[in-house]
Design an enzyme around this catalytic site. Structure first.
Site, PDB file in Angstrom:
ATOM      1  N   GLU A  70     -49.153 -34.877  19.649  1.00 30.98           N
ATOM      2  CA  GLU A  70     -49.762 -34.735  20.974  1.00 30.98           C
ATOM      3  C   GLU A  70     -49.317 -33.368  21.521  1.00 30.98           C
ATOM      4  O   GLU A  70     -48.114 -33.103  21.614  1.00 30.98           O
ATOM      5  CB  GLU A  70     -49.272 -35.847  21.920  1.00 30.98           C
ATOM      6  CG  GLU A  70     -49.910 -37.208  21.646  1.00 30.98           C
ATOM      7  CD  GLU A  70     -49.385 -38.302  22.591  1.00 30.98           C
ATOM      8  OE1 GLU A  70     -50.174 -39.132  23.028  1.00 30.98           O
ATOM      9  OE2 GLU A  70     -48.162 -38.321  22.884  1.00 30.98           O
TER      10      GLU A  70
ATOM     11  N   ASN B 294     -47.691 -43.293  23.954  1.00 29.70           N
ATOM     12  CA  ASN B 294     -46.597 -44.160  24.386  1.00 29.70           C
ATOM     13  C   ASN B 294     -46.874 -44.846  25.718  1.00 29.70           C
ATOM     14  O   ASN B 294     -46.357 -45.927  25.991  1.00 29.70           O
ATOM     15  CB  ASN B 294     -45.279 -43.373  24.448  1.00 29.70           C
ATOM     16  CG  ASN B 294     -44.686 -43.204  23.058  1.00 29.70           C
ATOM     17  OD1 ASN B 294     -45.055 -43.940  22.131  1.00 29.70           O
ATOM     18  ND2 ASN B 294     -43.795 -42.248  22.889  1.00 29.70           N
TER      19      ASN B 294
END
Ligand code: 3HC
Length: 694
Positions: free
Chosen positions: A447, A485
């Site tokens: 990411e 997450n």
């Protein structure tokens, strides 16, 4: 004959050889226009009395990347690829395929139908259809075993991985390897072949598949292994069926099975999901407001922190040939980190995934130091220290003083606020996040976190570096946990709630493995260790009643032999003590346990994630739903044949997703489960996520 051009195909005559060149950028995908042009070109050559052979070549950096994936949503127009392949195989003159770049899927099937094959040393050959939920559909399941034998053919078709030209030569897939086989040397080879070469059609070659009974044993044994691990078990089974019929019965029988199964797979939701992902990955490579032209090419990188993550990142950089300086605060930690890298390299050499020579050159690219001063020449530094904001802030402030003014500073944080890290530096515009997944030398996703001050150059530099090391970058914005997450936290919360309300760990995990994940949340928690999360929660004043109670009982997961499960080595079994402990926690909290269905487990684990995904989109943390799906497939092993959470929601129908969320919000009294504004709006409009943001 002078050069004749039929749209994407041109033909020129060189020394009696008709050279047919495909030019259909970017990758010579064999869509209808190219197929038609090839058929026309071959028809012209069939009437040319001077031609002794055909040299079939591909310009545009590829022989051909195969069938045109965008055509798969409808039945193929005529001539289809099978007809073209048959025309080549039965052509009155020998056809020599000259492979430069890639020959993949239908591209390799076309080449296999030729009388002989030449390859450039840099060429890559493969049948990657399985990665699209398909099997080869133009004779590949029959011809590949006849050229390379059933074992290698199964391996190539079930893994989808391409092989090198040198390997293809050893296997018998190509007849000669030399530079630029589409040029004069290839023409000479073809002319010579026309005089002396063996013209047996590939479909008629028997010697590699002789002894059908012996082969049957091989096929059965090989088939059993990869199928269990296959990313798309139905596609793998279909390929095995076609290969087996082609070997055990006849080429034509195999071709019939192949054709039938290919059509079945082409129309399957699993293949549609994987074709969507193919496009989503490519869209993620072109994020809006990112100009690759502004990137600095990283000549030397730095990594701060030689723990598991830092070491893995250093290895990933070195594996791509990028010199890297690894900095630690203490000698003992640095020694441990370097020993771990050494161990990893040794293991991969032992497993054959690296040569000793590669391992030595990678080792030589990793320098180490206890001094930030050693980072003075780095173009980009990745901080991979302990996940703690004050610790990371100190490091960034230090780095800011030691690195060049134009160097990019990245944090590998998985949750923390990039803007807060940037704020302590003199140049917040050069700070971004590069969130690698563990193990960083293996996992394909990163990411790329755009902070509110990150400038275009820093973002492009980080993004291009990730591409250069062969990983998939997805640009995301700043929020707690970013995309992956943040959604995982929502799922974990629901998993814990399900335990309190009546489910047990084995039941929850089973639902997710049946869905296609390799592991459920509790088995994963046990593997990672439960104590880290427990300590973090305590520090932040948060609780997770079941997980906390397990830790208080000293059950930290696999490393202590007990966690959500009991372990003997890596073998886990359900543990009655855990059921009792969970029942005790429910009772203490006054929760009346009830039987929970598999449907509820699946919906409670997936739908709130989708809801969070919708919030992430609405907040602009991810640009496209496809970005979220790529993150979940590449970073968290969401099964590719289910496309990713947002695609999955579209298939379910957003009105139903919203209705089920409303139901669970009422059932549990948890208002956060209610559909988000964006989800409600799309559901009301009868719209889908796919299409949002374009
Ligand atoms: N069909 C249509 N478009 C294709 C394509 C294909 N088979 N292969 C690649 N493209 C397009 C990509 O979508 C991309 O388009 P964009 O520029 O609009 O984003 C462009 O070509 C360049 O592709 P990449 O960005 O992927 O370029 P790379 O250089 O990174 O990779 C590649 C090139 C290795 C050829 C890679 O694109 C690839 O792996 N392609 C798919 C190969 C494949 O799966 N072939 C099998 C197809 S199924 C089949 O053949 C069925 C048959 O058995 C009947």
């Amino acid at each position: 004959m002078s050069e004749v051009s039929t749209g994407p195909v041109s033909v020129d005559m060189v020394d009696g050889v008709a050279r047919v060149s495909m030019f259909h950028p970017p990758v010579n995908a064999l869509g209808l226009p190219l197929r038609r042009a090839l058929v026309d070109a071959l028809a012209g050559i069939a009437h040319n009395r001077q031609a002794t052979a055909v040299l079939l070549t591909g310009q545009a950096n590829a022989f051909s990347a195969g069938a045109d994936i965008t055509e798969f949503n409808a039945a193929a127009g005529s001539p289809d690829l099978r007809e073209l392949v048959a025309l080549v195989e039965d052509f009155p003159l020998p056809v020599i395929a000259a492979i430069t770049g890639v020959a993949l899927g239908g591209g390799l099937e076309l080449a296999m139908a030729a009388t002989a094959r030449l390859a450039d040393p840099e060429a890559r050959l493969g049948l990657p259809e399985i990665t699209l939920g398909l099997l080869p559909g133009a004779g590949g399941t029959g011809r590949l075993p006849r050229l390379v034998g059933p074992e290698r053919a199964l391996d190539m078709i079930l893994s989808g991985k391409p092989i090198s030209a040198a390997q293809a030569r050893r296997d018998g897939l190509v007849d000669a390897v030399f530079s630029d086989p589409a040029s004069k040397d290839g023409v000479r080879w073809a002319a010579h072949f026309a005089l002396k070469g063996d013209r047996t059609r590939t479909r008629d070659r028997q010697h590699k598949i002789a002894g059908a009974h012996a082969v049957r044993g091989t096929v059965a044994a090989l088939a059993a292994v990869p199928l269990r691990k296959a990313k798309d078990p139905s596609a793998a089974q279909a390929a095995i069926d076609a290969i087996t019929a082609g070997i055990e019965v006849s080429f034509d029988a195999g071709a019939r099975v192949e054709r039938e199964k290919f059509e079945e797979r082409r129309q399957s939701p699993e293949s549609a999901a994987q074709r969507y992902l193919f496009a989503a990955e490519r869209a993620a490579r072109k994020p809006k407001n990112l100009n690759p032209g502004t990137a600095t090419r990283v000549a030397r990188a730095g990594v701060v922190g030689a723990g598991t993550m830092g070491g893995g990142i250093a290895m990933a950089l070195a594996a791509a040939g990028i010199p890297v300086t690894l900095v630690e605060a203490e000698q003992s930690a640095l020694d441990r980190g370097l020993a771990r890298i050494e161990q990893n390299l040794a293991t991969s050499v032992a497993h054959g995934s690296r040569t000793e020579a590669d391992a030595s050159s990678e080792r030589a690219l990793i320098e180490s130091s206890l001094d930030y001063g050693a980072l003075a020449s780095a173009d980009l530094v990745i901080e991979a220290a302990f996940e703690d904001l004050p610790v990371k802030k100190d490091i960034f402030a230090d780095l800011d003083r030691h690195v060049r003014e134009d160097a990019v500073l990245a944090s590998n944080t998985s949750y923390l606020n990039i803007d807060a890290l940037a704020a302590g530096t003199a140049h917040p515009e050069r700070v971004l996040g590069l969130h690698f997944f563990s193990p960083a030398n293996v996992m394909p996703l990163v990411e790329v976190v755009r902070g509110s001050h990150t400038n275009a150059e820093a973002l492009a530099t980080g993004f291009e570096l990730v591409r250069r090391i062969g990983k998939t970058p997805v640009v995301v914005g700043v929020c707690h946990g970013f995309v992956g997450n943040r959604m995982l936290e929502v799922r974990s919360g629901q998993a814990e709630r399900l335990l309190l309300e009546g489910a047990l760990p084995g039941q929850v995990d089973q639902v997710l493995t049946d869905f296609g994940f390799r592991m459920g949340p509790f088995a994963m928690g046990d593997m990672a260790g439960l104590d880290i999360g427990w300590r973090n929660r305590k520090a932040q004043g948060r609780t997770a009643p079941v997980s906390d109670a397990l830790c208080e009982a000293g059950r930290f997961g696999q490393k202590t032999g007990t966690g959500y499960y009991a372990y003997e080595g890596r073998d886990r079994r359900d543990d009655a003590a855990v059921a009792k402990l969970i029942e005790g926690v429910s009772a203490k909290l006054g929760i009346v346990r009830r039987p929970i269905s598999e449907q509820e487990i699946l919906e409670r684990l997936t739908l709130p994630m989708i809801n969070e995904g919708a919030r992430i989109l609405a907040e602009g943390i991810a640009d496209l739903p496809g970005d979220i799906d790529v993150i979940w497939v590449k970073g968290y092993n969401w099964p590719a044949y289910r496309g990713g959470p947002m695609w999955y929601a579209d298939q379910m129908g957003l009105a139903l997703v919203a209705a089920r969320l409303r139901h669970y919000a009422l059932l549990t009294g948890d208002a956060s489960l209610a559909p988000s504004a964006l989800l409600e709006q799309l559901a009301d409009d009868g719209a889908t996520f796919d299409g949002y943001g374009r």
